[in-house]
Design an enzyme around this catalytic site. Structure first.
Site, mmCIF file in Angstrom:
data_model
loop_
_atom_site.group_PDB
_atom_site.id
_atom_site.type_symbol
_atom_site.label_atom_id
_atom_site.label_comp_id
_atom_site.label_asym_id
_atom_site.label_seq_id
_atom_site.Cartn_x
_atom_site.Cartn_y
_atom_site.Cartn_z
ATOM 1 N N LYS A 22 25.255 -17.808 -8.062
ATOM 2 C CA LYS A 22 25.096 -17.262 -6.700
ATOM 3 C C LYS A 22 24.468 -18.324 -5.803
ATOM 4 O O LYS A 22 24.965 -18.596 -4.712
ATOM 5 C CB LYS A 22 24.190 -16.033 -6.742
ATOM 6 C CG LYS A 22 23.633 -15.597 -5.388
ATOM 7 C CD LYS A 22 22.747 -14.394 -5.432
ATOM 8 C CE LYS A 22 21.319 -14.668 -5.739
ATOM 9 N NZ LYS A 22 20.487 -15.107 -4.607
ATOM 10 N N ASN A 23 23.375 -18.944 -6.281
ATOM 11 C CA ASN A 23 22.617 -19.845 -5.414
ATOM 12 C C ASN A 23 23.294 -21.191 -5.208
ATOM 13 O O ASN A 23 22.907 -21.944 -4.318
ATOM 14 C CB ASN A 23 21.183 -20.012 -5.933
ATOM 15 C CG ASN A 23 20.395 -18.721 -5.762
ATOM 16 O OD1 ASN A 23 20.851 -17.804 -5.065
ATOM 17 N ND2 ASN A 23 19.245 -18.634 -6.392
ATOM 18 N N CYS A 118 10.902 -11.563 3.401
ATOM 19 C CA CYS A 118 11.579 -10.632 2.497
ATOM 20 C C CYS A 118 10.510 -10.110 1.529
ATOM 21 O O CYS A 118 9.334 -10.447 1.639
ATOM 22 C CB CYS A 118 12.710 -11.325 1.746
ATOM 23 S SG CYS A 118 12.119 -12.361 0.420
ATOM 24 N N ARG A 123 8.648 -16.496 3.488
ATOM 25 C CA ARG A 123 9.867 -17.313 3.436
ATOM 26 C C ARG A 123 10.115 -18.070 4.754
ATOM 27 O O ARG A 123 11.128 -17.918 5.394
ATOM 28 C CB ARG A 123 11.087 -16.454 3.095
ATOM 29 C CG ARG A 123 10.947 -15.538 1.915
ATOM 30 C CD ARG A 123 10.916 -16.221 0.566
ATOM 31 N NE ARG A 123 12.120 -16.931 0.220
ATOM 32 C CZ ARG A 123 13.207 -16.349 -0.339
ATOM 33 N NH1 ARG A 123 13.211 -15.051 -0.526
ATOM 34 N NH2 ARG A 123 14.264 -17.064 -0.657
ATOM 35 N N ASP A 309 12.779 -17.727 -10.564
ATOM 36 C CA ASP A 309 13.753 -16.631 -10.601
ATOM 37 C C ASP A 309 13.877 -16.000 -11.986
ATOM 38 O O ASP A 309 14.593 -15.007 -12.141
ATOM 39 C CB ASP A 309 15.129 -17.124 -10.152
ATOM 40 C CG ASP A 309 15.132 -17.480 -8.681
ATOM 41 O OD1 ASP A 309 16.105 -18.116 -8.232
ATOM 42 O OD2 ASP A 309 14.153 -17.148 -7.991
ATOM 43 N N ARG A 401 23.309 -7.799 -5.595
ATOM 44 C CA ARG A 401 23.275 -9.053 -4.840
ATOM 45 C C ARG A 401 23.484 -10.246 -5.752
ATOM 46 O O ARG A 401 24.000 -11.274 -5.337
ATOM 47 C CB ARG A 401 21.917 -9.206 -4.134
ATOM 48 C CG ARG A 401 21.641 -8.163 -3.096
ATOM 49 C CD ARG A 401 20.426 -8.545 -2.273
ATOM 50 N NE ARG A 401 20.592 -9.897 -1.734
ATOM 51 C CZ ARG A 401 19.707 -10.454 -0.900
ATOM 52 N NH1 ARG A 401 18.624 -9.815 -0.544
ATOM 53 N NH2 ARG A 401 19.907 -11.665 -0.426
HETATM 54 C C1 EPZ Z 1 16.040 -20.670 -3.176
HETATM 55 O O1 EPZ Z 1 15.336 -20.020 -2.142
HETATM 56 C C2 EPZ Z 1 16.734 -19.560 -3.947
HETATM 57 N N1 EPZ Z 1 17.671 -18.868 -3.076
HETATM 58 C C3 EPZ Z 1 15.685 -18.586 -4.491
HETATM 59 O O2 EPZ Z 1 16.377 -17.612 -5.280
HETATM 60 C C4 EPZ Z 1 14.716 -19.347 -5.394
HETATM 61 O O3 EPZ Z 1 13.722 -18.470 -5.841
HETATM 62 C C5 EPZ Z 1 14.088 -20.498 -4.606
HETATM 63 O O4 EPZ Z 1 15.126 -21.354 -4.063
HETATM 64 C C6 EPZ Z 1 13.174 -21.358 -5.470
HETATM 65 O O5 EPZ Z 1 13.911 -21.877 -6.543
HETATM 66 C C7 EPZ Z 1 18.877 -19.416 -2.828
HETATM 67 O O6 EPZ Z 1 19.191 -20.501 -3.295
HETATM 68 C C8 EPZ Z 1 19.805 -18.631 -1.944
HETATM 69 P P1 EPZ Z 1 12.483 -22.681 -1.342
HETATM 70 P P2 EPZ Z 1 14.667 -20.907 -0.955
HETATM 71 O O7 EPZ Z 1 12.797 -23.166 0.019
HETATM 72 O O8 EPZ Z 1 15.509 -22.087 -0.677
HETATM 73 C C9 EPZ Z 1 8.331 -22.338 0.888
HETATM 74 C C10 EPZ Z 1 16.988 -15.493 -6.007
HETATM 75 O O9 EPZ Z 1 16.346 -14.637 -6.637
HETATM 76 N N2 EPZ Z 1 9.066 -22.822 2.077
HETATM 77 O O10 EPZ Z 1 12.644 -23.617 -2.496
HETATM 78 O O11 EPZ Z 1 14.336 -19.994 0.164
HETATM 79 C C11 EPZ Z 1 8.771 -20.963 0.468
HETATM 80 O O12 EPZ Z 1 8.081 -19.968 1.202
HETATM 81 C C12 EPZ Z 1 16.328 -16.241 -4.864
HETATM 82 O O13 EPZ Z 1 18.172 -15.831 -6.259
HETATM 83 C C13 EPZ Z 1 8.356 -23.153 3.215
HETATM 84 O O14 EPZ Z 1 7.126 -23.040 3.259
HETATM 85 O O15 EPZ Z 1 13.314 -21.370 -1.658
HETATM 86 C C14 EPZ Z 1 8.430 -20.938 -0.988
HETATM 87 O O16 EPZ Z 1 7.059 -20.626 -1.134
HETATM 88 C C15 EPZ Z 1 14.934 -15.732 -4.567
HETATM 89 N N3 EPZ Z 1 9.040 -23.605 4.299
HETATM 90 C C16 EPZ Z 1 8.664 -22.374 -1.436
HETATM 91 O O17 EPZ Z 1 8.672 -23.156 -0.232
HETATM 92 C C17 EPZ Z 1 10.406 -23.758 4.283
HETATM 93 O O18 EPZ Z 1 10.974 -24.203 5.286
HETATM 94 C C18 EPZ Z 1 9.980 -22.604 -2.141
HETATM 95 O O19 EPZ Z 1 11.001 -22.081 -1.324
HETATM 96 C C19 EPZ Z 1 11.102 -23.413 3.113
HETATM 97 C C20 EPZ Z 1 10.420 -22.946 2.016
#
Ligand code: EPZ
Length: 423
Positions: A22-23, A118, A123, A309, A401
């Protein structure tokens, strides 16, 4: 809202096919915006999130056709006539923000709703915006939208030094940099297999990328990208989820298409718990004689560390482990919502901020529980597979999802599980 009824039914045996990620698919699909030629994705998963991304791309003017029951996505963006991603779609799926970089790179302007938070956390997307600004984007945040434009109609190369690892921000930057004028360097980039898969697809389209899969990625912008056909990488989170089924119930299950290098840290954790993981010619085999696994500690980290995840699913296993396990969630600020639901089943969990201390019990008891987010939903199903009696998991729209055919896949290895259609 449908529910899933699962009853503890002893060891599981057989084979489960693992779908495309998915991701990975959610970041590969926006790549169609970078070219006027067709981009076709094979091994695509059949999930509601993919249908949401399809609707979003179609709203921009892209053609997206699902073939072979959705396993093939034939896309074409020769006529993008709308550059606005509206809140009503973006709020449903945060990954919608991934059209921002490609739209900017293609036509020099975009208006994309901020995704909002969310269930698992605030996020924010500040790192996405920081990366695009480093490539010359001018961003105006107002009315809940990012109004973005590239002066002169084209982004330029830049150095992006991420203060923390972000999968999505790395993906947005990577997508945008392929058409920027000059060289872009991403430092402290995410290293997830989904990032590698995206880079490999972009290279197939003619992008010039080096270092993907490491913390430093260098992209030499090109004038245009071609079309391509690309297979979506195996879903390592679905893989890890189903590896936990024989671990928690006992038995022997082969995960078809699974590869250990997608989940090395997770596999090592399972082996520390006393579960056998074996490479086969067609995937990964997990074997565990019935009985409690050993408690092992977990800390979630960016790849190649233990995946956040899979934290909820691992917690389900630790609820029946022999001993005390601590699970530290270091990626998201609110990702223990499955814990109170597991406690309804008799789990002994002590939550202290970002750490959950789980004292294993001999057996959980089936109970009505509620899914709160995608990965929590499968954590509750895994717990129900091993619990005594019946567990009813409500709000399984979360499940749809990220997991296709859960009931069919688990039933095929002997689980007693069914989906109850409810109004
Ligand atoms: C991706 O989310 C995945 N989603 C998530 O999977 C996964 O948990 C996550 O990466 C971590 O591996 C998809 O790929 C669609 P991040 P993403 O940016 O990109 C902070 C699932 O269950 N952050 O790596 O949103 C954020 O709040 C989902 O399939 C900022 O502060 O994750 C988090 O604490 C859930 N500012 C950390 O970084 C930003 O601009 C990691 O988030 C972006 C992120």
């Amino acid at each position: 809202m449908d529910s899933i009824l699962v009853t503890g039914n002893g060891p599981l045996n057989g084979a489960i096919p693992i779908a495309g990620a998915k991701n990975a698919c959610l970041t590969l699909m926006p790549a169609t915006l970078l070219s006027e030629e067709p981009l076709t994705l094979t091994n695509a998963p059949r999930l509601s999130d993919i249908r949401t991304m399809t609707s979003l791309l179609q709203s921009l003017g892209a053609e997206v056709t699902a073939l072979q029951d959705g396993k093939v996505l034939a896309m074409s963006s020769h006529a993008i006539d709308n550059h606005t991603a509206h809140y009503d779609i973006v709020r449903k799926m945060r990954a919608s923000i991934l059209v921002l970089g490609p739209l900017l790179a293609r036509d020099g302007h975009a208006v994309v709703s901020l995704p909002g938070g969310c269930a698992i956390g605030a996020r924010p997307v500040d790192l996405h915006l920081k990366a695009l600004e480093a490539m010359g984007a001018e961003l105006d945040l107002r009315d809940g939208y990012v109004h973005a434009k590239a002066p002169g109609g084209r982004l330029h190369g830049g150095v992006v030094d991420f203060p923390l690892v972000s999968v999505g921000a790395t993906e947005n930057a990577l997508l945008a940099a392929t058409l920027a004028k000059g060289t872009t360097v991403l430092k402290n980039a995410a290293r997830e297999p989904e990032i590698i898969d995206l880079a490999e697809c972009l290279i197939r389209m003619g992008a010039q990328i080096e270092g993907h899969g490491t913390s430093t990625v260098t992209i030499q912008g090109v004038e245009r990208l071609n079309g391509a056909t690309h297979p979506v990488v195996t879903d390592r989170i679905e893989l890890g989820t189903y590896m936990l089924a024989p671990a928690i119930c006992g038995g022997e299950v082969e995960l078809l298409g699974g590869r250990r290098n997608l989940l090395e840290a997770f596999c090592q954790t399972l082996e520390q718990a006393g579960v056998e993981v074996t490479d086969t010619d067609t995937g990964l085999k997990v074997t565990h004689k019935a009985g409690r696994v050993k408690a092992v500690d977990v800390v979630t980290e960016p790849f190649p560390g233990f995946p956040t995840d899979l934290q909820a699913q691992m917690m389900a296993l630790m609820c029946t482990a022999d001993g005390v396990a601590t699970l530290e969630e270091k990626i998201f600020e609110n990702r223990f919502m499955h814990a109170p639901e597991l406690m309804r089943m008799g789990a002994q969990i002590d939550l202290q901020g970002g750490t959950a201390k789980v004292t294993g019990v001999d057996r959980l008891k089936g109970a009505p529980v509620m899914a709160t987010d995608l990965r929590a939903s499968v954590s509750l199903i895994l717990a129900g597979l091993a619990a005594e009696g019946e567990t009813r998991v409500s709000r399984v729209y979360h499940l749809d999802r990220g997991y296709e055919h859960v009931v069919r896949k688990l039933s095929s290895v002997g689980a007693k599980i069914e989906r109850i259609k409810e109004s």
